[in-house]
Scaffold this motif. Structure first.
Motif, mmCIF file in Angstrom:
data_model
loop_
_atom_site.group_PDB
_atom_site.id
_atom_site.type_symbol
_atom_site.label_atom_id
_atom_site.label_comp_id
_atom_site.label_asym_id
_atom_site.label_seq_id
_atom_site.Cartn_x
_atom_site.Cartn_y
_atom_site.Cartn_z
ATOM 1 N N ASN A 495 26.941 40.097 42.078
ATOM 2 C CA ASN A 495 26.299 41.182 41.347
ATOM 3 C C ASN A 495 25.298 41.937 42.228
ATOM 4 O OD1 ASN A 495 25.836 42.642 38.880
ATOM 5 N ND2 ASN A 495 23.868 41.592 38.731
ATOM 6 N N TYR A 520 35.797 43.632 39.359
ATOM 7 C CA TYR A 520 35.674 44.147 37.988
ATOM 8 C C TYR A 520 36.847 43.705 37.114
ATOM 9 C CZ TYR A 520 31.651 47.182 38.849
ATOM 10 O OH TYR A 520 30.387 47.657 39.109
ATOM 11 N N VAL A 526 30.351 39.556 37.966
ATOM 12 C CA VAL A 526 29.966 40.815 37.326
ATOM 13 C C VAL A 526 30.626 40.887 35.951
ATOM 14 C CG1 VAL A 526 29.644 42.119 39.458
ATOM 15 C CG2 VAL A 526 31.904 42.011 38.422
ATOM 16 N N GLU A 527 30.166 41.849 35.151
ATOM 17 C CA GLU A 527 30.792 42.048 33.842
ATOM 18 C C GLU A 527 32.206 42.586 34.030
ATOM 19 O OE1 GLU A 527 30.188 44.710 29.755
ATOM 20 O OE2 GLU A 527 28.749 44.828 31.415
#
Length: 860
Positions: A495, A520, A526-527
């Motif tokens: 992140n 991603y 990460v989200e």
């Protein structure tokens, strides 16, 4: 008052209307309004001389075809009017609901009863009759008719099947009236790659009848969304075109013509194929802008073509129109040949992106430019938003980089030739008050690394040319260094470096875009954002980045992460990287490694992994020096292709090829050495010496050398007869390359004494692909994409599998796999996971297994 009395009165009334006794006359007295079962029809008739009375019932179907379903005739003698009663026996399918006995038939549009008095009494009696009569019948819909009471009872199974069908709502078959040639987005690289689509005839006979009627009077619309990033560099670039089975341009063709205006991509060139066999075209007067989504609507109305382009610039919509009337009728048979979105075999495509592309085959929707809705894929991905923010970042960094370069250049000049003022200030120890230039204004915190790297690069190169791409590479290297410095193997560091990766991607670094897309997509550190991952893959794929092409091909093949499955779109991506794989194999580089499917749970295979300093590799080199041909081959192969953990070193590999060929007389080494001599790889090109070694290897019966010698005769001597003799010999011995070469000879009509034969070429391509040849698999897939009329059916799903197989042999994928394995062997689980994820997201099975294995071995 009975019926007999009424008929008698009617007869007397009709007789009173006749001017001459015994004239020709026929009339229906009680015609039914609709077809009914067992109807008693009364016909009034008379004739002046012996004749035949004919009564018929005709029906017309929704296909435009008519048929006779009832017919009776009898003789007529001169005399007064007579009445004849007929039992109008119509077919059950016309008067009853369909059931287990009564069949379900075509839809009846209309019907009529007609009668005639003539001498022939044939089917043409109505046209030549002395007297005629006609009344219309209005058929009822099948489900509004009565049920027939059958005399026999159906079997239990038949009755259950019929009851099931009876309670099922009837639905019309799905027809391709509105064809979505592209439902999502496509990144076009501007090369000879595109999406190939074919259409089938309608299964509904009415629609097919109307389609055939409109071949020379098309009434349809092609709706296309495009976003151009570069102007057309050729005379014409393909936007959308149609190729027939003779490899000629059909109807329609939409090209982009090169423009001299810098801010424009070009003008639209619209070309149609006429009924006379000639093609005509016109040039739209407006320019297609760059970096804007534009909706192009091409309407065909007979000989008239209307083009409307609506471009979206922020909140504004700019509308441009053009129309043209062609002299000859336009010929459009959309089931012949194939359609191509972007580039194809005969023309390069545009550089940019495609949104949804829709073909309305038999209608023209009434949509005003103000009513055009931006499709969901374009709106959700927000390509323009990303490019605008990148443009702002690039502009800011460019200003700072220019300032640092200028300062570094001035400093270097002052150090080389210090002027008197500087000398005086130094002697007098005068203080110089520092001040900041306007371009040195504080930057956003998340951009400080980029600005700092720009300053370092400008200072390091002494004010010489440093571009934004160099800063992007530095940002990507910094990101990887921070990841490697994470000693705990935690994904939390991901992140922290995402901003660096995205900035590097903004500056044109495709590796950063691809890694960001993978992160991603997987949600590691990460989200998870599938749409953003899709956008980043499109950005790097449009720049021809191999792993991004491979990833998008995989996504569209399976339809993962909300992306609709589309085998034709998957083929467009896979075929691009597959053909690059073929080129890469002929041009090896240090950036490529041999693709190896190594599973991390296979301890035996892991033990044989080595490198230049490993004991295994040194032992093989010792064996090679002692004259072991197998060891010489193994060392050379490892060095040339970068196998088993050895870094590619083509020059050293060539020396091992030469030693095995010259000292050992090994046919394998002689063949390999001859090939590098022919191509000049790691050694000066020497064709005569290469042929000498090939002939020596052929004397020992080495099959690849037989094929290579045939290639020499074909390429350098133009002796096709000798070449095909050698290839036929190698083909019989199982050579995949020879089969591929023979296929090319048949395809191009170069086989001595034989005409060009696409089907024979196909059979050799199939043989070559089945033997594991990359070029053969690509050519086979090309055939299966379009098919060969009357010989080979189109097989798009199988075509995708073959180009995927070829694409997964790409050396750049092999490099990622090697970095993943090296990281694992060094104990860096985080970097191993990230590299394996890059390959896993592209659909490589071994990498997918290894990602799961690493996650299982290192749970969060």
């Amino acid at each position: 008052m009975n019926q007999h009395y009424l008929d008698k009165c009617l007869l007397l009334f009709l007789l009173s209307l006749q001017m001459v006794w015994g004239s020709d006359h026929v009339m229906f007295l009680n015609p039914p309004a609709e077809p009914v079962p067992g109807y008693s029809l009364k016909v009034l008739y008379s004739c002046s001389k012996p004749a035949v009375v004919l009564v018929e019932c005709l029906v017309s179907y929704d296909t435009g075809v008519s048929s006779t379903v009832f017919q009776r005739h009898w003789s007529c003698e001169p005399g007064p009017d007579r009445i004849r009663t007929l039992l109008l026996s119509l077919p059950d399918w016309l008067v009853y609901q369909p059931d287990w006995v009564v069949p379900d038939t075509q839809w009846v549009l209309s019907g009529m009863l007609r009668a005639s008095v003539s001498e022939q009494g044939s089917e043409d009696s109505y046209r030549s009759g002395q007297a005629t009569a006609v009344v219309s019948l209005q058929p009822t819909s099948p489900l509004s008719r009565p049920m027939k009471q059958h005399q026999l009872c159906p079997g239990w199974a038949t009755q259950m099947l019929w009851l099931t069908r009876r309670t099922t709502t009837s639905q019309c078959p799905v027809e391709q009236e509105t064809v979505h040639l592209l439902s999502s987005m496509y990144a076009s690289t501007g090369e000879n790659f595109g999406i190939t689509k074919t259409l089938n005839a309608y299964s509904n006979e009415v629609l097919e009848y109307l389609r055939l009627q409109d071949i020379y009077f098309p009434w349809c619309v092609f709706s296309i969304w495009v976003f151009l990033t570069q102007s057309c560099q050729e005379n014409l670039c393909a936007v959308f075109h149609h190729i027939d089975y003779q490899n000629n341009y059909a109807t329609p063709n939409l090209f982009l013509k090169r423009s001299v205006i810098t801010c424009s991509a070009g003008q639209l060139h619209v070309q149609m194929h006429g009924e006379t066999g000639r093609s005509s075209a016109f040039l739209c007067p407006f320019q297609v802008p760059l970096a804007q989504w534009c909706h192009i609507n091409m309407e065909l109305r007979g000989r008239m073509v209307d083009v409307t382009m609506v471009c979206i610039d922020g909140q504004q919509r700019l509308v441009h129109t053009a129309e043209h009337m062609f002299r000859d009728p336009i010929h459009l048979d959309d089931t012949e040949g194939y359609f191509v979105v972007s580039g194809g075999q005969f023309m390069r495509g545009i550089e940019g992106y495609y949104g949804p592309l829709v073909y309305y085959r038999n209608r023209i929707p009434d949509v005003r430019p103000s009513e055009i809705i931006v499709p969901d894929p374009i709106r959700i991905l927000n390509l323009t938003g990303w490019l605008q923010s990148c443009q702002e970042f690039q502009l800011e960094l460019h200003v700072k980089l220019t300032g640092y370069l200028l300062r570094a250049r001035e400093k270097q000049e002052s150090e080389n030739c210090m002027d008197a003022y500087h000398e005086w200030t130094l002697k007098c120890h005068l203080a110089v008050t520092p001040h900041c230039e306007p371009w040195e204004a504080p930057n956003a915190p998340q951009r400080r690394y980029a600005v700092h790297l720009a300053k370092i690069l400008a200072t390091k190169h002494g004010g010489r040319k440093v571009d934004l791409a160099s800063v992007g590479r530095a940002l990507y290297s910094l990101s990887l260094r921070k990841l490697r410095q994470e000693s705990t193997g935690s994904t939390g560091v991901v992140n922290k470096i995402m901003a660096l990766l995205l900035q590097a991607g903004c500056l044109g670094n495709n590796r950063a875009l691809h890694l960001s897309s993978v992160l991603y997509s997987s949600g590691v550190g990460v989200e998870r954002q599938p749409n953003k991952a899709w956008l980043l893959s499109l950005l790097s794929a449009q720049k021809d980045w191999r792993l991004a092409l491979l990833r998008l091909g995989h996504l569209h093949q399976l339809g993962e992460h909300g992306i609709p499955p589309d085998s034709d779109l998957a083929y467009a991506y896979y075929s691009n990287i597959a053909k690059q794989t073929s080129s890469d194999h002929h041009n090896p580089s240090p950036q490529q490694m041999f693709v190896e499917s190594i599973y991390l749970n296979n301890e035996e295979v892991l033990r044989f992994q080595t490198n230049e300093n490993h004991d295994i590799f040194h032992w093989l080199k010792l064996q090679a020096r002692n004259g072991a041909a197998d060891a010489e081959q193994a060392v050379a192969r490892m060095l040339f292709w970068g196998q088993q953990g050895v870094s590619p070193d083509i020059q050293t590999a060539v020396r091992h090829y030469e030693r095995g060929a010259v000292r050992l007389g090994d046919p394998v080494s002689m063949y390999d050495y001859a090939i590098v001599l022919m191509q000049g790889q790691g050694v000066k090109k020497d064709i005569p010496r290469a042929v000498t070694f090939l002939k020596k290897a052929v004397e020992q019966g080495f099959t690849p050398a037989i094929n290579a010698l045939g290639w020499y005769y074909e390429r350098f001597e133009k002796d096709y007869q000798r070449a095909v003799q050698l290839w036929e010999q190698a083909d019989k011995q199982g050579s995949s390359d020879a089969a591929m070469n023979l296929g090319v000879m048949y395809s191009q009509g170069l086989y001595p004494g034989k005409a060009a034969d696409k089907f024979m070429a196909y059979t050799y391509y199939l043989k070559s692909a089945q033997r594991g040849n990359i070029d053969g698999s690509i050519q086979l897939a090309d055939v299966w994409t379009t098919g060969i009329p009357g010989r080979v059916k189109r097989r798009p799903a199988d075509a995708v599998l073959w180009v995927k197989w070829a694409a997964e042999r790409n050396g750049h994928l092999g490099m990622v796999l090697r970095k993943a394995l090296d990281s694992y062997l060094k104990g860096d689980s985080l970097m191993a996971l990230l590299y394996y994820m890059m390959a896993a997201e592209s659909g490589f099975a071994a990498a997918q297994f290894n990602v799961a294995y690493l996650c299982e071995q290192n749970p969060p």
